[in-house]
Scaffold this active site. Structure first.
Site, PDB file in Angstrom:
ATOM      1  N   SER A 202       3.385  -4.525   1.867  1.00 44.30           N
ATOM      2  CA  SER A 202       4.266  -4.313   3.018  1.00 44.30           C
ATOM      3  C   SER A 202       3.910  -5.216   4.182  1.00 44.30           C
ATOM      4  O   SER A 202       4.773  -5.669   4.925  1.00 44.30           O
ATOM      5  CB  SER A 202       4.197  -2.850   3.461  1.00 44.30           C
ATOM      6  OG  SER A 202       4.563  -1.987   2.412  1.00 44.30           O
TER       7      SER A 202
ATOM      8  N   ASP B 264      -3.397   5.448   1.720  1.00 45.55           N
ATOM      9  CA  ASP B 264      -2.554   4.742   0.756  1.00 45.55           C
ATOM     10  C   ASP B 264      -3.287   4.554  -0.576  1.00 45.55           C
ATOM     11  O   ASP B 264      -3.452   3.436  -1.057  1.00 45.55           O
ATOM     12  CB  ASP B 264      -2.123   3.389   1.328  1.00 45.55           C
ATOM     13  CG  ASP B 264      -0.872   2.839   0.646  1.00 45.55           C
ATOM     14  OD1 ASP B 264      -0.202   3.608  -0.072  1.00 45.55           O
ATOM     15  OD2 ASP B 264      -0.572   1.650   0.826  1.00 45.55           O
TER      16      ASP B 264
END
Length: 713
Positions: free
Chosen positions: A441, A555
């Protein structure tokens, strides 16, 4: 040189030395070499050779090469290190020549245990079995190696305690047991081995204090005991080790003050005391340790001022006192001119130069005020000249800003050379798509080769993406202050204000867990999956409980688990990481992590907590053993990976959800593996409980995992 070793080597009956160091020979080492009955030296270090075995899975077969070489009765030197040998050590290892002095089987992907018969090699001076997958206990029979000088067993999976029989090795010079799973105490009797120069027990599970006898080893050169569970205080007797060049007690549970007698370590170059509970002030006598190059006492409870005497240490390259309770002025002369602000972070009452990101000291502020008045009068007298100069300078700066500026790299304390932006361009071939390792990302990761030949991973951040700046800052903050075997290591950071930001990281040659689970031609066996999950749990335990400020990764997923050349797992990508206050058990965020892995409270309310990481780890456990992604269409339309596993487990149909490639061996072995994975799935479901309060903490998860793995082995 490259090629394959021919079987005809065995025809050289009068051959006495066979040496192939650092070549590219591949294929099987021919057993016919044993026909060279006069062979004294056999060294094929660092090639691509394998051992001759009899079919089946190479990791489950003994090294028949060793068995055959026992016929060479004059053999004195045997080294097959740094080859993909595989297999396990046979009991016949004890039948090697009575005159064998050197036995090197390091970095060979060896499994199994160390045979008791190794104790028969009474003439051995060097035994190197490091960087393998050896498990079980260290055999007490090693006491039979009465001439042993070097014992290197580091970076394996050995467990149990350090046997007292090792103290019966009177000539031991180098003793490496780091990166294993050893428990219990450090034996008191080690202090009686006067020949000992290097003692390394780093990254184990050792407890209790350091035996007082160790402080009597006046000729010891390195004492490395970091990343254990050792406690107690650092006694004044530490000053007895006058020859010591490196002392590492980091990441333990030591408390009390740093004794002033540490000044007696005049030869000490590296001192690691970080991540403990030391308190009191930094001894002024540290300034008399003239050889000191690296001093890290961060993450403790130290108070008081930084001694001015430290500024006299002309060889000091790295000085980290962050995350303590220090106050007063940071010295600015001597080596402090080159130190980064991060080395003094999280000390509420430090003051000094603005480049350290601390407020000015009151006394200095007063002096600067007087200087400003003088300068002000000079400016008035200069008047028009000053204005013209400012205008000219502004025009010049605007022109310069339009040009591409070289990027200055903020170096890791252990890196001696500087790397520019253009070095990174050369290393990655202008960030060529052919060197692209992956994208995320907030950036892309490229493989690079530096000028010195070192292979690295370069993570370039997408600054135009929302959160790109914050991601870079967070990763820098985390990776500069954290060091653990199962976390990725940052080599340096590269920043040019708003134009370019990158991290140069340790390269992981075996890629991500994502690749090994979901790509063709890649496969992890049952034990490798167990080991990987234990490694990740150890990394999370360190983040959650091993640091002064609890850290939540946020994450956890297969693409953020990297595997090095030894298949040791390293947790990476800290762009979404959050720090928790000591009083708070959770915080909030507006940044969403990867769908399928996030805890319910994270996705719906933005609540970040350690329990959220545990939930993600539970999903990771399921995916690792089922080879099913939580984002697969079968789960997005109806149900979830968690519900799917629970449903089959409750109906005793677990075999239908697990990776079918895992099953091997006879029926008894398959039943044993099924029991192990059943326990894993039950543990994963406990991690994924709907309520954060019902989830296990990662400490208990890690312990449960290791118990399951031990039962499996």
């Amino acid at each position: 040189m490259i090629g394959v070793l021919p079987a005809e080597i065995g025809h050289l009956e009068n051959l006495e030395e066979f040496i192939l160091y650092n070549n590219s020979f591949s294929g099987v080492i021919p057993i016919s070499i044993a026909n060279c009955s006069k062979l004294k030296i056999f060294a094929v270090y660092n090639n691509q050779l394998t051992s001759s075995i009899s079919g089946g899975n190479s990791s489950m077969n003994e090294l028949s090469l060793i068995t055959s070489m026992t016929h060479c009765r004059d053999l004195r030197y045997f080294d097959i290190s740094s080859n993909p040998i595989y297999g396990f050590l046979p009991n016949s290892i004890g039948n090697f020549s009575a005159s064998l002095n050197f036995l090197g089987v390091g970095d060979c992907e060896i499994n199994g245990i160390i045979p008791n018969e190794v104790g028969n090699l009474s003439s051995l001076t060097v035994l190197s079995l490091s960087n393998n997958n050896l498990s079980g206990f260290i055999p007490s029979s090693i006491k039979g190696l009465v001439n042993l000088q070097v014992l290197d067993l580091h970076h394996n999976r050995l467990n149990g305690t350090i046997p007292l029989s090792l103290c019966d090795l009177p000539s031991l010079y180098l003793f490496y047991l780091g990166y294993n799973r050893l428990t219990g105490n450090i034996p008191e009797c080690l202090g009686a081995i006067n020949s000992l120069r290097y003692l390394e027990l780093y990254n184990n599970l050792l407890e209790s204090g350091i035996p007082l006898s160790l402080w009597n080893l006046k000729d010891l050169l390195e004492l490395i005991l970091g990343s254990n569970r050792l406690n107690g205080s650092l006694p004044g007797e530490v000053g007895n080790l006058g020859a010591l060049t490196k002392l590492d007690l980091s990441t333990n549970r030591f408390s009390g003050s740093i004794p002033s007698t540490i000044q007696n370590l005049k030869s000490l170059e590296t001192l690691y005391l970080l991540e403990n509970s030391f308190e009191g002030s930094i001894p002024d006598t540290i300034g008399e340790m003239y050889s000191l190059e690296v001093l890290d006492i961060s993450n403790n409870n130290l108070s008081g001022a930084i001694p001015n005497s430290v500024a006299k240490l002309s060889y000091l390259k790295y000085f980290n006192v962050s995350f303590n309770k220090l106050f007063g002025e940071i010295p600015s002369r001597g080596p402090f001119a080159n130190f980064s602000a991060s080395y003094f972070a999280s000390n509420a009452a430090l003051c000094g130069s603005s480049r350290f990101n601390v407020p000015p000291c009151i006394a200095n502020s007063s002096r600067r005020t007087k200087k400003k008045k003088v300068i002000w009068w000079i400016f008035i007298l200069a008047g028009i000249t000053f204005v013209i100069g400012v205008i000219a300078l502004t025009i010049l700066l605007i022109k310069c800003k339009r040009e591409k500026r070289p990027v200055v790299v903020e170096m890791d304390p252990y890196t001696t050379s500087r790397i520019s932006y253009y070095d990174l361009l050369r290393a990655t071939e202008d960030f060529s798509p052919g060197n692209l390792l992956g994208t995320g990302s907030f950036g892309s990761v490229y493989k690079g080769v530096l000028n010195d030949g070192k292979i690295v991973a370069v993570k370039v951040f997408k600054l135009q993406v929302q959160g790109g700046f914050q991601s870079f800052d967070v990763e820098c903050e985390v990776l500069r202050n954290l060091r653990h075997r199962n976390l990725t290591k940052v080599i340096t950071s590269c920043s040019n204000e708003d134009d370019f930001k990158a991290l140069v990281l340790e390269y992981m040659s075996n890629g991500s867990l994502e690749k090994w689970l979901h790509s063709e031609n890649y496969f992890l066996d049952m034990l490798q999956r167990f080991n990987t999950m234990v490694d990740v749990s150890q990394a999370l335990e360190y983040l959650h409980y091993g640091f002064s400020t609890p850290i939540v990764h946020c994450d956890i997923k297969p693409s953020n688990v990297l595997l090095d050349e030894n298949m040791t797992a390293h947790l990476c990508d800290f762009g979404l990481t959050r720090f928790l206050n000591e009083e708070a058990s959770f915080t909030h965020t507006n940044t969403l992590a990867t769908f399928g892995y996030i805890a319910p409270e994270y996705g719906s309310e933005g609540i970040v907590s350690r329990a959220g990481d545990v939930y993600s780890f539970g999903i990771l456990l399921m995916e690792t053993f089922t080879k099913r992604k939580p984002s697969e269409e079968m789960f997005t339309e109806n149900g979830s990976l968690k519900e799917w596993v629970y449903d089959h487990l409750s109906r005793n149909q677990l075999g239908q959800v697990l990776d079918s490639n895992l099953w091997s061996g006879n029926e008894q072995r398959i039943n044993q593996e099924m029991q192990s994975v059943s326990s894993i799935m039950e543990l994963a479901l406990k991690c994924c409980a709907g309520s954060p309060k019902e989830r296990m903490n990662i400490k208990d998860v890690r312990v449960a995992l290791e118990k399951i793995r031990l039962a499996h082995v």
